[in-house]
Design an enzyme around this catalytic site. Structure first.
Site, PDB file in Angstrom:
ATOM      1  N   ASN A 153      -6.149  -2.813   1.928  1.00 44.91           N
ATOM      2  CA  ASN A 153      -6.113  -4.312   2.411  1.00 44.91           C
ATOM      3  C   ASN A 153      -7.554  -4.644   2.510  1.00 44.91           C
ATOM      4  OD1 ASN A 153      -3.295  -4.375   2.231  1.00 44.91           O
ATOM      5  ND2 ASN A 153      -3.192  -4.439   4.545  1.00 44.91           N
ATOM      6  N   ARG A 207       0.983  -1.376  -0.108  1.00 44.66           N
ATOM      7  CA  ARG A 207      -0.004   0.023  -0.168  1.00 44.66           C
ATOM      8  C   ARG A 207       0.942   1.135  -0.138  1.00 44.66           C
ATOM      9  NH1 ARG A 207      -3.476   0.018   4.872  1.00 44.66           N
ATOM     10  NH2 ARG A 207      -1.601  -1.159   5.941  1.00 44.66           N
TER      11      ARG A 207
END
Length: 95
Positions: free
Chosen positions: A41, A23
């Site tokens: 996520n 990320r």
């Protein structure tokens, strides 16, 4: 960027993509390209990126998501075409 020039894609990334800095690396790449959106996520172990911006830059980020950072092992991606937001987002956020 006018709304007419913007593209939006939602990309679901499968593989070893959680717990490897995916990320944060995505956010860094998006900022480098000037693409707005979010990355998060999901509970099933995938990562979802919702990206919006100029066509060439969005395409570049979608391509990058196909391999991600060196620490990740991307098995596959699923790309969904979405209509751009009425009010384009600014910046890129990790959720």
């Amino acid at each position: 960027m006018s709304g007419d020039d913007a593209l939006r894609r939602v990309v679901r990334v499968h593989g070893r993509v959680q717990g490897v800095g995916f990320r944060w690396a995505t956010a860094q790449e998006a900022e480098r390209l000037g693409v707005a959106g979010t990355v998060r996520n999901l509970l099933d172990g995938t990562v979802e990126a919702d990206v919006e911006g100029p066509a060439a830059e969005v395409a570049s980020l979608v391509d990058w998501l196909g391999h991600g950072p060196p620490s990740a092992r991307v098995a596959r991606t699923e790309v969904t075409v979405r209509a751009p937001h009425a009010a384009p987002p600014s910046g890129f956020r990790v959720l």
